[in-house]
Design a protein around this motif. Structure first.
Motif, PDB file in Angstrom:
ATOM      1  N   GLN A   1      28.546  34.237  31.083  1.00  0.00           N
ATOM      2  CA  GLN A   1      29.499  33.197  30.352  1.00  0.00           C
ATOM      3  C   GLN A   1      30.232  32.336  31.201  1.00  0.00           C
ATOM      4  OE1 GLN A   1      32.315  35.286  27.958  1.00  0.00           O
ATOM      5  NE2 GLN A   1      33.638  33.662  27.636  1.00  0.00           N
ATOM      6  N   TRP A   2      30.733  32.848  32.488  1.00  0.00           N
ATOM      7  CA  TRP A   2      31.565  32.125  33.570  1.00  0.00           C
ATOM      8  C   TRP A   2      30.899  30.796  33.925  1.00  0.00           C
ATOM      9  CZ3 TRP A   2      30.585  31.114  38.951  1.00  0.00           C
ATOM     10  CH2 TRP A   2      31.782  30.652  39.567  1.00  0.00           C
ATOM     11  N   LEU A   3      29.520  30.808  34.125  1.00  0.00           N
ATOM     12  CA  LEU A   3      28.861  29.792  34.565  1.00  0.00           C
ATOM     13  C   LEU A   3      28.934  28.614  33.461  1.00  0.00           C
ATOM     14  CD1 LEU A   3      25.350  31.592  35.935  1.00  0.00           C
ATOM     15  CD2 LEU A   3      27.184  30.683  37.076  1.00  0.00           C
TER      16      LEU A   3
ATOM     17  N   GLN B   1      38.858  21.626  35.681  1.00  0.00           N
ATOM     18  CA  GLN B   1      37.425  21.175  36.150  1.00  0.00           C
ATOM     19  C   GLN B   1      37.102  21.948  37.441  1.00  0.00           C
ATOM     20  OE1 GLN B   1      35.476  18.995  34.027  1.00  0.00           O
ATOM     21  NE2 GLN B   1      37.105  19.563  32.947  1.00  0.00           N
ATOM     22  N   TRP B   2      37.603  23.332  37.441  1.00  0.00           N
ATOM     23  CA  TRP B   2      37.428  23.917  38.717  1.00  0.00           C
ATOM     24  C   TRP B   2      37.080  25.446  38.255  1.00  0.00           C
ATOM     25  CZ3 TRP B   2      38.876  28.512  41.038  1.00  0.00           C
ATOM     26  CH2 TRP B   2      38.581  28.688  42.443  1.00  0.00           C
ATOM     27  N   PRO B   3      35.865  26.026  39.100  1.00  0.00           N
ATOM     28  CA  PRO B   3      34.933  25.434  40.049  1.00  0.00           C
ATOM     29  C   PRO B   3      34.365  24.215  39.265  1.00  0.00           C
ATOM     30  CG  PRO B   3      34.890  27.919  39.951  1.00  0.00           C
ATOM     31  CD  PRO B   3      35.499  27.631  38.747  1.00  0.00           C
ATOM     32  N   SER B   4      33.633  23.554  40.326  1.00  0.00           N
ATOM     33  CA  SER B   4      32.837  22.464  39.895  1.00  0.00           C
ATOM     34  C   SER B   4      31.339  22.903  39.354  1.00  0.00           C
ATOM     35  CB  SER B   4      32.654  21.221  40.921  1.00  0.00           C
ATOM     36  OG  SER B   4      31.841  21.934  41.975  1.00  0.00           O
ATOM     37  N   ASP B   5      30.774  22.087  38.605  1.00  0.00           N
ATOM     38  CA  ASP B   5      29.284  22.534  38.318  1.00  0.00           C
ATOM     39  C   ASP B   5      28.665  22.738  39.503  1.00  0.00           C
ATOM     40  OD1 ASP B   5      29.919  22.496  35.508  1.00  0.00           O
ATOM     41  OD2 ASP B   5      29.153  20.506  35.477  1.00  0.00           O
ATOM     42  N   HIS B   6      28.809  21.907  40.640  1.00  0.00           N
ATOM     43  CA  HIS B   6      27.921  22.149  41.877  1.00  0.00           C
ATOM     44  C   HIS B   6      28.137  23.511  42.569  1.00  0.00           C
ATOM     45  CE1 HIS B   6      25.968  21.279  45.586  1.00  0.00           C
ATOM     46  NE2 HIS B   6      27.070  21.713  46.167  1.00  0.00           N
ATOM     47  N   MET B   7      29.506  23.860  42.361  1.00  0.00           N
ATOM     48  CA  MET B   7      29.913  25.270  43.098  1.00  0.00           C
ATOM     49  C   MET B   7      29.389  26.347  42.241  1.00  0.00           C
ATOM     50  SD  MET B   7      33.720  24.474  43.729  1.00  0.00           S
ATOM     51  CE  MET B   7      34.180  26.154  43.982  1.00  0.00           C
ATOM     52  N   LYS B   8      29.253  26.189  40.882  1.00  0.00           N
ATOM     53  CA  LYS B   8      28.792  27.238  40.144  1.00  0.00           C
ATOM     54  C   LYS B   8      27.214  27.471  40.150  1.00  0.00           C
ATOM     55  CE  LYS B   8      32.233  27.351  36.490  1.00  0.00           C
ATOM     56  NZ  LYS B   8      32.645  27.066  34.685  1.00  0.00           N
TER      57      LYS B   8
END
Length: 697
Positions: free
Chosen positions: A195-197, A204-211
């Motif tokens: 769910q966290w992903l 807007q943190w973490p960013s999609d890139h970080m996830k």
């Protein structure tokens, strides 16, 4: 007071300045991270050299850069056993390895799992209970108990104290406590964190890139269960993800976290212990950042950020719910706060929040309160960045020396035919890693390989001396590849070789070069062979460390000099006694970290002066011989961070015997025994000296 014009901005900026002064700024944070990631890489590469299929990770405040000298944060080390394959999907089963299926059903607490044993020849469940660390449940599944990991840890870390999944080494004066955690890897992202992903928060943190990056890190399982099922459950650890998140915080967010920890240690811990842990503190900060607009986290708004950061744990305690950031079903606060202490903790936090920053004046860590007063009065306070830098470089150098010692002690009892192939294997593995990898893997491989080259050259020389041959060119080539490990230790091995073949002229040339480069105002001895309460490093050493990273090791550190038994022909007879320091009774008193006692080990500076004394004796240069003897005495008396002091005293005693000062020699040996009562060659010297004195009478 928040309503006063400019109050928030003024206090926030002063707080930021104080935190920068005590090492919480971008440069030192990055310096801390680089040092501890290097140490992590060293340990992992050392396991690879020894053909152990495992990896080491450094987690927690030290590696994140979210600590200060005064906070004295623990060192968190995780040893991941890669020969185990934990899976969540049957498709990830691998033949020929130890497979476990991660079970996360309604019988398991959130954030935990069960490990079902699977066969290694087919993707099928295991049906036999092999030992007491396995258990057959009501449905017939064979489950692995987490007690298996603690049994291994207790055996390896004698005297360790159990802290959840960790075994902590505590109470060593001058050292940080170390939490050692054993873990199994799971390559896939935990189902409970799916769910966290997908969720999107206000900040807007973490960013999609970080996830996306985090989702590819997988997770660990560590050996601790919930209170409902302490032996069978395993905790799902997302430490790699949490480290990634910490590495992506800005400096204001890191400073806020440091302040939160200081507040908890000042106002909560003295009365309520670890009711609120650093991990809970980190978790609430993550939640706070995720639910706050990014523009809030500015340097001139730190006081507001701190208040926001403290409101989150206040509400968590009020509601007795602190959800894990990745696996929200796991309530970190469950069962941690008693109903008796809850109102008092809430009152303390509220008082700190309402104090509008005044409570920070009471923080004693790093003289924080006093530093704020100075800043508010526009007075300067001293910075600690150079001290931190010195500690980091010393830790990096010390761990590299520890890794080398750990590898060398495995060939302590090997003869020439056994030791040489093993050293060549170490060297070639490191060279291959250096050529194939980039970044820290390459840097660490280049750092470690030099010391193995020196040892190999010394062993080849010892073999040739035994066969009455001169030093071969091959040996000199190997030694030359390792001459720049540090200021002195490798060159001292070269000097020792020349001395042992009777070439006093070349010995003196090498020793003169070492002394010229050994700046007593800068160079620090580095030895982690045994527990040594270190005093402050030299100012010159710290100053250079502040402007350099690991490349400075070769210019400003001096490792202890280590000789294997198969190098004995390159060791002066006075030092050879150290290899035979232990009686059978003494061996029983050795600890797990005392394997170095199988070697002849001496610190570089006293060994330099000892070799000078012996060499100038051979060359009949009396004035220089006496100067070397005086320097040896001064070093033993005045060098605060001298390791292996008992060995230096044993060498000094033998110099005194050569000077026909038998009483002084006996005094040296007795002082040596005061330093180390057991496993000390001084006993041999005392018996030998007394025997000679009686014979001469």
């Amino acid at each position: 007071m928040f309503q006063q014009p400019g109050y928030i901005e003024n206090v926030s900026l002063r707080l930021s300045e104080v935190l920068a002064d005590i090492g919480v700024d971008e440069r030192i944070v990055l310096k801390r991270r680089r040092a501890w990631l290097m140490i992590e890489t060293m340990y992992t590469i050392s396991h690879q050299l020894l053909d152990e299929n495992s990896s080491v990770y450094c987690f927690g405040s030290q590696c994140e850069g979210s600590t200060t000298l005064g906070l004295k944060s623990d060192l968190d080390q995780l040893l991941c056993h890669n020969n185990v394959n934990v899976i969540q999907d049957w498709a990830d089963w691998e033949p020929g390895v130890c497979n476990f299926l991660m079970i996360q059903d309604e019988t398991v607490s959130p954030g935990y799992c069960l490990l079902q044993c699977l066969r290694d020849d087919a993707p099928l469940p295991y049906n036999v209970v092999p030992d007491p660390h396995h258990f057959r449940d009501r449905t017939g599944r064979i489950l692995l108990k987490n007690t298996i990991m603690s049994a291994v840890a207790a055996k390896c870390l004698k005297g360790g104290v159990r802290h959840g999944p960790a075994y902590a080494q505590q109470g060593q004066p001058g050292f940080n406590d170390i939490d050692n955690v054993g873990a199994f890897p799971c390559k896939s992202w935990p189902l409970q964190g799916r769910q966290w992903l997908d969720q999107q928060d206000v900040g807007q943190w973490p960013s999609d890139h970080m996830k996306r990056y985090c989702s590819n890190t997988g997770c660990f399982v560590v050996a601790v269960g919930s209170k409902e099922n302490e032996e069978l459950e395993w905790r799902i650890s997302t430490s790699l993800v949490e480290r990634c998140l910490m590495f992506n915080l800005n400096i204001t967010q890191i400073r806020c976290y440091v302040l939160m920890k200081m507040i908890l240690k000042t106002f909560i811990k003295p009365h309520f212990g670890d009711t609120i842990s650093s991990f809970m503190c980190k978790t609430v900060l993550f939640h706070c950042i995720a639910n706050t607009h990014s523009y809030v986290w500015r340097e001139n708004n730190l006081l507001v950020c701190l208040s926001l950061g403290l409101f989150v744990p206040y509400n968590s305690i009020l509601n007795e719910n602190c959800p894990h950031f990745i696996i929200p079903g796991n309530n970190l606060m469950s069962g941690h706060i008693s109903q008796e202490s809850k109102p008092y903790i809430l009152e303390i936090l509220l008082d700190v929040i309402n104090s509008e920053g005044r409570a920070l004046l009471e923080i004693k860590y790093d003289d924080f309160g006093a530093r704020i007063q100075l800043k508010l009065n526009n007075l300067l306070s001293f910075k600690t960045s150079d001290i931190i830098s010195g500690q980091l470089l010393h830790a990096t150098a010390g761990r590299s020396s520890t890794v080398i010692t750990g590898c060398l002690t495995l060939i302590t009892n090997s003869n020439y035919e056994g030791a040489i192939p093993i050293l060549l294997k170490y060297i070639f593995k490191l060279i291959i890693t250096s050529k194939q990898c980039q970044g820290l893997d390459k840097t660490v491989s280049n750092l470690l390989v030099q010391q193995f080259c020196t040892t190999l050259g010394s062993i080849l020389t010892s073999l040739n001396i035994q066969q009455y041959n001169p030093i071969p060119a091959e040996a000199l080539t190997w030694i030359s590849l390792g001459l720049n490990t540090d200021v002195a230790s490798s060159k001292l091995k070269l000097a020792s070789m020349f001395y042992c073949i009777g070439d006093a002229q070349r010995t003196e040339i090498v020793l003169r070069d070492i002394e010229a480069n050994y700046d007593l105002n800068i160079v620090e001895p580095v030895c982690l062979c045994h527990e040594l309460v270190r005093n402050h490093s030299r100012r010159g050493f710290n100053a250079i460390c502040d402007n350099h990273n690991e490349e400075a090791i070769q210019y400003i550190t001096a490792f202890c000099v280590k000789f294997l038994p198969c190098e004995i022909n390159c060791v002066p007879h006075e030092l050879r006694y150290e290899i035979f320091r232990s009686t059978q009774e003494d061996i029983a008193f050795r600890g797990e970290d005392d394997k170095w006692m199988e070697l002849a080990v001496v610190e570089s500076l006293p060994y330099l002066y000892f070799l000078q004394y012996k060499t100038y004796s051979c060359l009949e240069r009396q004035e220089e011989k006496q100067r070397a003897l005086c320097n040896l005495v001064r070093t033993i008396d005045q060098e605060q961070n001298l390791g292996h002091r008992e060995t230096a005293l044993n060498l000094l005693g033998q110099c005194m015997e050569q000077e026909d000062r038998a009483v002084d020699a006996l005094h040296c040996y007795l002082l040596s025994l005061n330093v180390r009562e057991r496993n000390n060659a001084a006993k041999i010297h005392i018996c030998r000296l007394l025997s000679n004195m009686i014979s001469n009478q």
